[in-house]
Each structure stands twice: as C-alpha cells, then as structure tokens.
Motif scaffolding. Structure first.
Motif, PDB file in Angstrom:
ATOM      1  N   LYS A  82     -26.225  79.590 -32.411  1.00 16.58           N
ATOM      2  CA  LYS A  82     -24.787  79.764 -32.395  1.00 16.58           C
ATOM      3  C   LYS A  82     -24.178  78.638 -31.549  1.00 16.58           C
ATOM      4  N   GLN A 107     -24.997  73.199 -37.458  1.00 17.94           N
ATOM      5  CA  GLN A 107     -24.236  74.372 -37.049  1.00 17.94           C
ATOM      6  C   GLN A 107     -22.800  74.297 -37.533  1.00 17.94           C
ATOM      7  N   ASP A 270     -21.181  89.284 -37.085  1.00 21.76           N
ATOM      8  CA  ASP A 270     -21.022  89.334 -35.634  1.00 21.76           C
ATOM      9  C   ASP A 270     -19.903  90.303 -35.235  1.00 21.76           C
ATOM     10  N   GLU A 278     -18.265  82.591 -33.386  1.00 20.79           N
ATOM     11  CA  GLU A 278     -18.030  81.149 -33.342  1.00 20.79           C
ATOM     12  C   GLU A 278     -16.607  80.794 -33.771  1.00 20.79           C
TER      13      GLU A 278
END
Length: 313
Positions: A82, A107, A270, A278
């Motif tokens: 993450k 990412q 999440d 994020e």
C-alpha cells in the motif's frame, strides 16, 4: 533473469505477482511483514482462485520480513505495498537490492518516484502501473479477476519525475511478460500513470456505493459518475502537462470495467474492512492538483466529501 526478483508486499497484488512469476519458473521471493498469510504460503504454497476458473496452487518462496533477505541478492524489487506503507517497506528492503538492480513501483498514486529515489537512488528507480486485479482472502489464498487469469492485465513502467533507472528495465518487462503479466517499458511513463489514475476513479465510486465494479458498471448512474470523474482527471493531467488521448483512455477503461466483473476494488475492500485507504495518493491527490490549477472537479469534490463523511481517509 539470473538473480532473484523480490516482490515487496504480501497482499493480494503482491501475492498474485509472486504466484505468476513462480509458476513460470522465475526465481522469486515474496517479501511480507509476518502474519498468518505469509506463514500459510511458506507452509503450503499459494492457492490462486480465478473468479471464473479452476484454482491452482504454486510453491512461492517467502521472506517473512525484509530483514530476512540477503544483502544485494535481488536483481529486481517489484514494489506492491500500500502506498502509505511504501516508505518504511522500501527502506527496509533497500539493502537487498544489488548495486546494478532496479526497484519498480507498480503501486497506485502519485509521488512514488521520489520515495523510491530516496531509498535506492534515482538511477535504480522506475515507476509504473498495473491493471492486475487480485484480493487476498483467508491466509494462503487469493482471488484474481478474469482479465488477470487470462493474461490480459497490463503493466507499464518507466521513468517519471526523479525516477531515472530506465537503462535497467528491459529484463523486468521480459520476466513479467514471460510470467503471463504482460509488461511494457516506456522511456517516460507519465501518460500511463495518469491513464491509470483516470481508470482508478472507479475505486472511490465503488467505495461510496459499497459495490463491485460489475455492479457499478451495470448502473447507468454509476457509469455516468465514473465518466465525470474520468473527464476531470483527464483535465487535471493536461494541467500537469500530460495530454491524454481521452477516447483511447476511455475505451481502455471501459474494457477493463467490463472485464472485471464482480470484484471489489482494493479501495472498496479496505473501506468495507475498516482499513486505511490509498485515497490520499489517488483521487485525493488528483483533487488537490485540480484546486491548485483551478480545474473544476465537482464530481471529485462530492465523492470525496461523501467518503470523508463516512470517515474514510
């Protein structure tokens, strides 16, 4: 490749990359930070369950923590933590990267070029994007999207910002492609990063609705909201000096959305699990740049406001 590929991050994405690389015979190690999932993979291998296919299992070498890696033992470090964990994780793994090695971040988000350059040096850093879709389930098992299972997910990386390790990337692309994770190295990857940010507007929409990509896309209202945020992101990219081909990027995005099916985005997963997200380096960063450049972004403002009201950060 003659030396090892380290995959940093043992979540769904990192596990998927390590599984595909191991299945293709690459010398790979999955680098985690302890916990039941890493322990299960070490004992029993990794079970990969395509959403619409037969599961398969592969033995994947693991390093429970970056400190367990031998110094200068990695030719490549693929970073898939993450974003908010990346700084500490990359610093811990940096001694394992060989002097002529390269760290490649696939990412989500902006600012990862500076983070990698600080940890391993600008000439050993590359950044990029991936459309691989994977979710960690119970320890030792992940699910992957149909597009990923079929070898249709795309990986793009190259130089951007202060990341300037372009001379080291050709073997990375070859290794990933041979593993069924098609990869292309670009001289400059700004267009691809911003295209991914535009693609990733599905994430906050799905998180607000607590819905899968398939469910959002099946709704005319959901498609319209995604489209509005997409266009705002294209406008911010232009203000940043990156001219996206809107129609080509939208055609790619719609193909990804249609092929993803009943899969929760990582951001939505999440949110559902009450974990940190994020959002700040993705839609939040885009909205911040919109304000800086004076680019109207009302859809971003509303969706981010709703997520904020729900306590999502």
């Amino acid at each position: 490749m003659q030396r090892r590929i380290g995959v940093l991050g043992a979540g769904g994405m990192g596990s998927a990359f390590a599984a595909f690389l191991a299945r293709s015979g690459q010398d790979v190690v999955l680098v985690g930070r302890g916990g039941p999932h890493v322990d299960a993979v070490a004992r029993e291998g990794l079970l990969v369950h395509p959403q619409d296919g037969e599961p398969w299992r592969v033995a994947v070498p693991v390093a429970a923590r970056a400190a367990d890696l031998e110094t200068a033992s990695l030719a490549v470090l693929v970073v898939l933590t993450k974003a908010f964990d990346a700084a500490d994780a990359v610093r811990a793994a940096a001694p394992a990267l060989a002097p002529d090695g390269v760290a490649v971040s696939l990412q989500n988000g902006l600012g990862l070029d500076a983070l990698l350059a600080e940890a391993v040096g600008a000439d050993r850093a590359l950044v990029g994007t991936t459309t691989v879709g994977a979710t960690r389930q119970e320890p030792g098992r992940i699910t992957i999207t149909p597009v990923t299972a079929a070898g249709g997910a795309q990986n793009h990386f190259g130089e951007m910002g202060v990341a300037a390790g372009g001379s080291r990337g050709a073997e990375v692309a070859a290794a990933l492609t041979a593993a069924g994770l098609p990869a292309v190295q670009h001289a400059h990857v700004g267009e691809q990063v911003w295209s991914k940010l535009a693609l990733a507007v599905m994430s906050p929409v799905s998180a607000v609705l607590r819905a899968t990509v398939g469910a959002v896309w099946a709704s005319a209202e959901g498609r319209a909201l995604v489209g509005e945020m997409f266009d705002e992101t294209v406008a911010v990219a232009a203000a940043e000096g990156v001219a996206l081909d809107r129609e080509r990027a939208w055609a790619h995005a719609t193909g990804v959305f249609e092929g993803t099916g009943e899969h929760f985005t990582s951001l939505c997963s999440d949110v559902l699990a009450g974990r940190r997200t994020e959002l700040a380096v993705m839609a939040g960063a885009v909205h911040g740049l919109a304000e800086r450049h004076g680019v109207p972004a009302p859809a971003h403002r509303v969706v981010l406001g709703l997520l904020g009201a729900l306590g999502v950060r």
